[in-house]
Structures are given as C-alpha cells and as structure tokens.
Write a protein that holds these residues in place. Structure first.
Motif, PDB file in Angstrom:
ATOM      1  N   GLY A  14       1.305  40.205 -44.086  1.00 32.53           N
ATOM      2  CA  GLY A  14       1.312  38.833 -43.577  1.00 32.53           C
ATOM      3  C   GLY A  14      -0.064  38.196 -43.650  1.00 32.53           C
ATOM      4  N   LEU A  34      -1.203  34.744 -45.691  1.00 36.23           N
ATOM      5  CA  LEU A  34      -1.915  33.626 -45.078  1.00 36.23           C
ATOM      6  C   LEU A  34      -3.246  33.349 -45.770  1.00 36.23           C
ATOM      7  N   TRP A  88      -2.466  31.352 -48.773  1.00 38.91           N
ATOM      8  CA  TRP A  88      -2.129  29.973 -48.394  1.00 38.91           C
ATOM      9  C   TRP A  88      -3.384  29.192 -48.017  1.00 38.91           C
ATOM     10  N   VAL A  98      -2.133  37.904 -36.297  1.00 35.92           N
ATOM     11  CA  VAL A  98      -0.834  38.157 -36.922  1.00 35.92           C
ATOM     12  C   VAL A  98      -0.114  39.335 -36.296  1.00 35.92           C
ATOM     13  N   PHE A 142       5.414  30.516 -40.360  1.00 37.41           N
ATOM     14  CA  PHE A 142       4.979  31.890 -40.605  1.00 37.41           C
ATOM     15  C   PHE A 142       5.526  32.832 -39.547  1.00 37.41           C
ATOM     16  N   THR A 143       5.448  32.439 -38.290  1.00 37.00           N
ATOM     17  CA  THR A 143       5.927  33.289 -37.201  1.00 37.00           C
ATOM     18  C   THR A 143       7.405  33.626 -37.380  1.00 37.00           C
ATOM     19  N   PHE A 174       7.694  35.910 -40.613  1.00 41.24           N
ATOM     20  CA  PHE A 174       7.133  37.224 -40.326  1.00 41.24           C
ATOM     21  C   PHE A 174       8.031  37.982 -39.360  1.00 41.24           C
TER      22      PHE A 174
END
Length: 209
Positions: free
Chosen positions: A43, A47, A50, A140, A191-192, A195
């Motif tokens: 993850g 990120l 990104w 994360v 994302f959360t 993930f």
C-alpha cells in the motif's frame, strides 16, 4: 516557492527503502508480518507512485507535526493494550507461527517508533523526502491497518482480540493523518476502502483454522 513534491530520485529511493523494509519484516516475523506489514508496504508503494504522479506536495511541519505525532502518541496506548492482553502470543499463532517473545515484540515496536519519528522530522525539516516511506508505513499499517485488522479479527472470531479497543480510534486518526500528508481527503478515503478490501482478504485466506 520551493516545490515540495517527490522527485524521481526520491521515488526510486523510497521504493527501494520500502522493499528493504519488506525483506526485514519477513525475516524478523515470517508469515504473520508478511500478511500484515508487507501487505501494508505494498500500500505504501502504491501511495508513493500516486504522490509522484500527482506531484502532491508534502505538508508544512508546523501543521503536520501535531497530526503525525498525535497519531504516533496513540500508538503507545495501543501497544500497551496489545502487550497486556497477549497480542504477541495470540497473533502469530493465527498465521501458523510460534508466539513472539516479549523481547522481540517490544524491540520491533520501539525501534519502529524511533524510525517513524526521525523520518518525519528529517522529511519535513531537512527535506530528505525519500524517508516519507517509513512515515507512510506508520500511517498505512500502524494506523489504518491496525483499525482494519483488529476489527476484522473480532468479527471473524466472534470475541475480543487483543488491541481491539484502542485500535478503533485509528478509524479516525489513520485516514485523517493520511489526508493531511498527501493533501487529499478523497484519495485517503478511497485508499482506506481499497486497502481494507485487500487486507481483509489476505488476513482471511491465510488465517489458520
């Protein structure tokens, strides 16, 4: 005005550091840390890519230090609950490993907290941007991942699992800290959710029945 986004060199070094962390955690903790920490590092890599592509600028120290170190401060409370309720013994067994010794569990956590703290200071005050990788890893997995994992273990097992109560606070602190670091609440929430789906799947598939 100075650009505070990641350069290509920052990205490459940060990704290399992420890989080194993944290997280290695998060697230290085996499968239990592969299905948790290493998944979190995947993850982190996503990120980082990104952030580079979007040219997301890192926040100002004065505004981000309270968010990051406040979230990290809660980790000491979370660690206390885990340690006192036997997380270091029960968690590894779920994934086919021997219980972690108290020495190993305490050492890994305390050294990690040191690394997270120093990384945040060096990134924001000394502009060593590739160290954003450890910062992201704490957010994360240390925050968001803890919220997801502890909640899911309770759901799967139908009973309290060590670290659950304090882990719930990270449902708020984790996405908030991520949104402040990357500068986008929308991306942080997206994302959360993504993930969470990946982590829940991995935790379920590899759990020992």
């Amino acid at each position: 005005m100075e650009n505070k986004s990641l350069t290509r060199t920052d990205l490459i070094v940060a990704l290399a550091l992420t890989m080194i962390m993944a290997v280290a955690f695998t060697l230290i903790g085996g499968r239990p840390l592969v299905v948790t920490f290493v998944v979190g590092l995947v993850g982190v890599a996503a990120l980082l890519l990104w952030m580079f592509q979007a040219q997301a600028e890192l926040p100002e120290p004065v505004s981000f230090y309270p968010v990051f170190f406040g979230t990290l401060a809660w980790q000491f409370i979370h660690f206390t609950e885990e340690f006192r309720t036997g997380f270091q013994e029960l968690f590894p067994v779920l994934y086919g490993a021997e219980p972690f010794s108290a020495d190993l569990f305490v050492s890994v956590n305390m050294v990690s907290y040191f690394g997270f703290s120093i990384s945040c200071i060096l990134v924001l005050s000394r502009n060593i941007r590739f160290l954003v990788a450890p910062m992201l890893f704490f957010i994360v997995y240390g925050a968001i991942g803890n919220a997801i994992a502890h909640t899911w273990w309770v759901i799967l097992m139908g009973e309290y699992f060590p670290g659950f109560v304090t882990g719930l606070v990270y449902w708020i602190l984790g996405p908030f800290a991520l949104s402040r670091l990357i500068g986008s609440a929308k991306v942080a929430i997206t994302f959360t959710l993504g993930f969470g789906l990946v982590l829940v799947s991995i935790l379920t598939i590899f759990m020992q029945q």
